[in-house]
Design a protein around this motif. Sequence first.
Motif, PDB file in Angstrom:
ATOM      1  N   SER A 223      45.172  27.336  46.598  1.00 32.51           N
ATOM      2  CA  SER A 223      43.734  28.163  46.730  1.00 32.51           C
ATOM      3  C   SER A 223      42.733  27.220  46.864  1.00 32.51           C
ATOM      4  N   GLY A 224      41.882  27.531  47.535  1.00 33.77           N
ATOM      5  CA  GLY A 224      40.518  26.816  47.506  1.00 33.77           C
ATOM      6  C   GLY A 224      40.196  26.715  49.082  1.00 33.77           C
ATOM      7  N   GLN A 225      38.856  26.060  49.280  1.00 32.81           N
ATOM      8  CA  GLN A 225      38.635  25.674  50.686  1.00 32.81           C
ATOM      9  C   GLN A 225      39.384  24.652  51.443  1.00 32.81           C
ATOM     10  N   ASN A 226      39.623  23.609  50.714  1.00 30.63           N
ATOM     11  CA  ASN A 226      40.794  22.473  51.231  1.00 30.63           C
ATOM     12  C   ASN A 226      41.848  23.165  51.636  1.00 30.63           C
ATOM     13  N   SER A 227      42.452  23.918  50.833  1.00 34.04           N
ATOM     14  CA  SER A 227      43.662  24.554  51.296  1.00 34.04           C
ATOM     15  C   SER A 227      43.585  25.459  52.494  1.00 34.04           C
ATOM     16  N   SER A 228      42.620  25.890  52.792  1.00 35.28           N
ATOM     17  CA  SER A 228      42.533  26.630  54.182  1.00 35.28           C
ATOM     18  C   SER A 228      42.459  25.738  55.275  1.00 35.28           C
ATOM     19  N   ILE A 229      41.844  24.679  55.276  1.00 34.65           N
ATOM     20  CA  ILE A 229      41.952  23.549  56.097  1.00 34.65           C
ATOM     21  C   ILE A 229      43.187  22.881  56.200  1.00 34.65           C
ATOM     22  N   GLU A 230      43.974  22.827  55.098  1.00 31.91           N
ATOM     23  CA  GLU A 230      45.390  22.352  55.251  1.00 31.91           C
ATOM     24  C   GLU A 230      46.211  23.113  56.030  1.00 31.91           C
TER      25      GLU A 230
ATOM     26  N   ARG B 285      45.557  25.550  58.152  1.00 35.46           N
ATOM     27  CA  ARG B 285      45.317  25.236  59.744  1.00 35.46           C
ATOM     28  C   ARG B 285      45.782  24.164  60.153  1.00 35.46           C
TER      29      ARG B 285
ATOM     30  N   ILE C 167      36.267  15.381  57.489  1.00 38.76           N
ATOM     31  CA  ILE C 167      37.261  16.139  56.901  1.00 38.76           C
ATOM     32  C   ILE C 167      38.084  15.216  55.810  1.00 38.76           C
TER      33      ILE C 167
END
Length: 130
Positions: free
Chosen positions: A96-103, A105, A32
Amino acid sequence: MNLKNYKPLINLALLVAVAYILHKIIFYSFNIDDTAFHYSIEVLYLLFSVLSVIVLAVLLKVKEQSFDNIGMSFLLSTSIKMVVCYLILRPVLQASGQNSSIEKRNFFAMFILFLAMETILTIRILNKNQ
């Protein structure tokens, strides 16, 4: 200086150190990339650590003054901490974006982790006088 009075703060420091090392190992294991995060892991650990130290310092001070008010002080300080964390999280929530969802969480997991540490240490403070 009586080190026994500050034992919850020492325990918190040890728990934070272990959690940080495990967190870095997990991020490394799953590849990650946290460089694109709005807040780095180190900044978040510093922020949550400072807030937790403030909460526990308030509880230790309340314990000296009035042991019966520790529970209410914990609820009030945790509520204030939650508001501060929400204000800090707002830029991450708007991203927004894929990285923001990980951030998102990651932030939520760290909030829950530190809340659990504070709760356990508060329970220990309450159980010491029984």
